[in-house]
Write a protein that holds these residues in place. Sequence first.
Motif, PDB file in Angstrom:
ATOM      1  N   HIS A  25       4.519   7.670 -10.025  1.00 57.91           N
ATOM      2  CA  HIS A  25       5.052   8.922 -10.565  1.00 57.91           C
ATOM      3  C   HIS A  25       4.211   9.489 -11.705  1.00 57.91           C
ATOM      4  O   HIS A  25       3.988  10.699 -11.768  1.00 57.91           O
ATOM      5  CB  HIS A  25       6.484   8.669 -11.041  1.00 57.91           C
ATOM      6  N   ARG A  26       3.745   8.640 -12.615  1.00 58.74           N
ATOM      7  CA  ARG A  26       2.996   9.125 -13.770  1.00 58.74           C
ATOM      8  C   ARG A  26       1.779   8.228 -14.013  1.00 58.74           C
ATOM      9  O   ARG A  26       1.727   7.082 -13.558  1.00 58.74           O
ATOM     10  CB  ARG A  26       3.867   9.111 -15.045  1.00 58.74           C
ATOM     11  N   TYR A  27       0.819   8.769 -14.755  1.00 56.24           N
ATOM     12  CA  TYR A  27      -0.321   7.982 -15.208  1.00 56.24           C
ATOM     13  C   TYR A  27      -0.497   8.168 -16.708  1.00 56.24           C
ATOM     14  O   TYR A  27      -0.470   9.300 -17.212  1.00 56.24           O
ATOM     15  CB  TYR A  27      -1.615   8.385 -14.493  1.00 56.24           C
ATOM     16  N   ASP A  28      -0.666   7.058 -17.427  1.00 50.49           N
ATOM     17  CA  ASP A  28      -0.874   7.069 -18.875  1.00 50.49           C
ATOM     18  C   ASP A  28      -2.319   6.669 -19.157  1.00 50.49           C
ATOM     19  O   ASP A  28      -2.681   5.494 -19.033  1.00 50.49           O
ATOM     20  CB  ASP A  28       0.090   6.082 -19.548  1.00 50.49           C
ATOM     21  N   PRO A  29      -3.194   7.627 -19.529  1.00 51.05           N
ATOM     22  CA  PRO A  29      -4.600   7.270 -19.745  1.00 51.05           C
ATOM     23  C   PRO A  29      -4.813   6.395 -20.967  1.00 51.05           C
ATOM     24  O   PRO A  29      -5.786   5.634 -21.028  1.00 51.05           O
ATOM     25  CB  PRO A  29      -5.287   8.636 -19.915  1.00 51.05           C
ATOM     26  N   GLY A  30      -3.914   6.485 -21.948  1.00 47.42           N
ATOM     27  CA  GLY A  30      -4.068   5.654 -23.137  1.00 47.42           C
ATOM     28  C   GLY A  30      -3.932   4.179 -22.836  1.00 47.42           C
ATOM     29  O   GLY A  30      -4.640   3.340 -23.412  1.00 47.42           O
ATOM     30  N   GLN A  31      -3.021   3.837 -21.913  1.00 44.22           N
ATOM     31  CA  GLN A  31      -2.783   2.440 -21.551  1.00 44.22           C
ATOM     32  C   GLN A  31      -3.376   2.076 -20.186  1.00 44.22           C
ATOM     33  O   GLN A  31      -3.328   0.923 -19.779  1.00 44.22           O
ATOM     34  CB  GLN A  31      -1.268   2.165 -21.528  1.00 44.22           C
ATOM     35  N   ASP A  32      -3.923   3.068 -19.485  1.00 45.71           N
ATOM     36  CA  ASP A  32      -4.456   2.875 -18.134  1.00 45.71           C
ATOM     37  C   ASP A  32      -3.399   2.243 -17.230  1.00 45.71           C
ATOM     38  O   ASP A  32      -3.637   1.227 -16.561  1.00 45.71           O
ATOM     39  CB  ASP A  32      -5.720   2.025 -18.151  1.00 45.71           C
ATOM     40  N   THR A  33      -2.226   2.864 -17.204  1.00 43.42           N
ATOM     41  CA  THR A  33      -1.106   2.341 -16.420  1.00 43.42           C
ATOM     42  C   THR A  33      -0.516   3.410 -15.526  1.00 43.42           C
ATOM     43  O   THR A  33      -0.503   4.600 -15.870  1.00 43.42           O
ATOM     44  CB  THR A  33       0.012   1.807 -17.341  1.00 43.42           C
ATOM     45  N   PHE A  34      -0.035   2.960 -14.371  1.00 41.79           N
ATOM     46  CA  PHE A  34       0.783   3.801 -13.508  1.00 41.79           C
ATOM     47  C   PHE A  34       2.254   3.508 -13.790  1.00 41.79           C
ATOM     48  O   PHE A  34       2.635   2.356 -14.002  1.00 41.79           O
ATOM     49  CB  PHE A  34       0.498   3.518 -12.028  1.00 41.79           C
ATOM     50  N   HIS A  35       3.064   4.546 -13.760  1.00 45.12           N
ATOM     51  CA  HIS A  35       4.506   4.399 -13.904  1.00 45.12           C
ATOM     52  C   HIS A  35       5.133   4.647 -12.532  1.00 45.12           C
ATOM     53  O   HIS A  35       4.974   5.729 -11.959  1.00 45.12           O
ATOM     54  CB  HIS A  35       5.061   5.407 -14.914  1.00 45.12           C
ATOM     55  N   PHE A  36       5.852   3.664 -12.026  1.00 49.93           N
ATOM     56  CA  PHE A  36       6.468   3.742 -10.701  1.00 49.93           C
ATOM     57  C   PHE A  36       7.978   3.968 -10.844  1.00 49.93           C
ATOM     58  O   PHE A  36       8.635   3.341 -11.671  1.00 49.93           O
ATOM     59  CB  PHE A  36       6.225   2.456  -9.915  1.00 49.93           C
ATOM     60  N   LEU A  37       8.495   4.852  -9.999  1.00 48.62           N
ATOM     61  CA  LEU A  37       9.936   5.056  -9.886  1.00 48.62           C
ATOM     62  C   LEU A  37      10.361   4.737  -8.467  1.00 48.62           C
ATOM     63  O   LEU A  37       9.632   5.037  -7.504  1.00 48.62           O
ATOM     64  CB  LEU A  37      10.326   6.506 -10.202  1.00 48.62           C
ATOM     65  N   GLN A  38      11.539   4.168  -8.320  1.00 46.52           N
ATOM     66  CA  GLN A  38      12.058   3.894  -6.984  1.00 46.52           C
ATOM     67  C   GLN A  38      12.668   5.172  -6.422  1.00 46.52           C
ATOM     68  O   GLN A  38      13.703   5.651  -6.884  1.00 46.52           O
ATOM     69  CB  GLN A  38      13.093   2.772  -7.021  1.00 46.52           C
ATOM     70  N   VAL A  39      11.979   5.734  -5.422  1.00 45.82           N
ATOM     71  CA  VAL A  39      12.402   7.002  -4.814  1.00 45.82           C
ATOM     72  C   VAL A  39      12.372   6.820  -3.298  1.00 45.82           C
ATOM     73  O   VAL A  39      11.334   7.048  -2.660  1.00 45.82           O
ATOM     74  CB  VAL A  39      11.482   8.171  -5.230  1.00 45.82           C
ATOM     75  N   PRO A  40      13.470   6.410  -2.686  1.00 47.73           N
ATOM     76  CA  PRO A  40      13.480   6.172  -1.243  1.00 47.73           C
ATOM     77  C   PRO A  40      13.179   7.443  -0.452  1.00 47.73           C
ATOM     78  O   PRO A  40      13.335   8.569  -0.945  1.00 47.73           O
ATOM     79  CB  PRO A  40      14.910   5.690  -0.979  1.00 47.73           C
ATOM     80  N   ARG A  41      12.789   7.230   0.768  1.00 51.94           N
ATOM     81  CA  ARG A  41      12.435   8.360   1.622  1.00 51.94           C
ATOM     82  C   ARG A  41      13.583   9.352   1.753  1.00 51.94           C
ATOM     83  O   ARG A  41      13.364  10.570   1.731  1.00 51.94           O
ATOM     84  CB  ARG A  41      12.025   7.845   3.001  1.00 51.94           C
ATOM     85  N   ALA A  42      14.801   8.866   1.869  1.00 56.26           N
ATOM     86  CA  ALA A  42      15.949   9.759   2.041  1.00 56.26           C
ATOM     87  C   ALA A  42      16.084  10.713   0.867  1.00 56.26           C
ATOM     88  O   ALA A  42      16.426  11.895   1.050  1.00 56.26           O
ATOM     89  CB  ALA A  42      17.229   8.940   2.217  1.00 56.26           C
TER      90      ALA A  42
END
Length: 341
Positions: A17-34
């Motif tokens: 869902h998001r990218y933080d360049p300061g920490q070089d991290t991806f932020h994941f959210l649980q978003v099912p296909r439905a």
Amino acid sequence: MATAHPPIAPDPDWLAHRYDPGQDTFHFLQVPRALRQTVPFLTDEHIAGPGDPVVIRRGDCDLTGAAPRLNFIFHSAYCCSTLLANAYDRPGRAFSLKEPVLLNDLVGWRHRLGDPRRIGAVLGDGLRALARPFAPGERCVIKPSNIVNGLAAAMLTERPEAAAVLLYAPLETYLGSIASKRMWGRLWVRELLAGFLKEGLVDLGFEPQAIFLQSDLQVAAVGWLAQHALFAKLARAWPGRVRTLDSEVLLAQPAAALAAIDTLFDVADSDAGRDAIVRSVFRQHAKFGGDFDAEARKADQRAALSLHAEEVRMVLAWAAKVAEGAGVSLVAPAPLLPDAS
């Protein structure tokens, strides 16, 4: 509060869902296909729930399950792009991502003068993180926000197998849509053009400060022309992979348009399958739900144009002169359908 998490397997329910360049991290959210099927955009407004995002360092992400084929719908806004993206949620064949915010984060990073080499590396990983299919063999179709159009060439370079449809509304229709949105539409086109100026996408023969002297619909036309010029460059650079599509042609010939896009995107389907999509997806409003009626849409467009007829007519004439002086054709090249030109 975000939570730490060990490296994850490529479970497609978890959206990058998001990218933080300061920490070089991806932020994941649980978003099912439905859920993805029911929302117009993959933004916090529509998908943020009570759970915290899972934050994972980019180097720890398992990106091996990305779809082997990625395609794009780039668009100039108010041109049925969400409708077209919905047509590519076909379980077992394709899945679509509507304006993932991770790509917007990379644009913001560019605007803050991030290192282009780092941004390029993250773009590649970000596309792989996004393109995780729900079933083997599904093609991924990403419809970025149009503020991301400045990254279109980089994305097509990063993914040499990718094809793209460049979807746009005719300028007159676009201006009518902006005018009908009243203050919010007029503010939005100024915000969009500010972004395009930072991207260096506006080369129409006048100084940026002159934009402050232009009316709202002139600003809208400048943004449209800048995107039209970019689309022409993309179509010329990748003639076998990039095609343009007028939104009015899409609505008038949806089955033919889908057949042509299926071929371009390498999505296997039948005439019967596409007809079913036309009967379902093309009859439901992509953003607000409820019934969608192309004729009613045209009636709304005519009403908006009638209400603002004098202003739109003057801006159209002005935009034609600007386009001529800048060498921008108002007719998009490489039309998807033969009679779209």
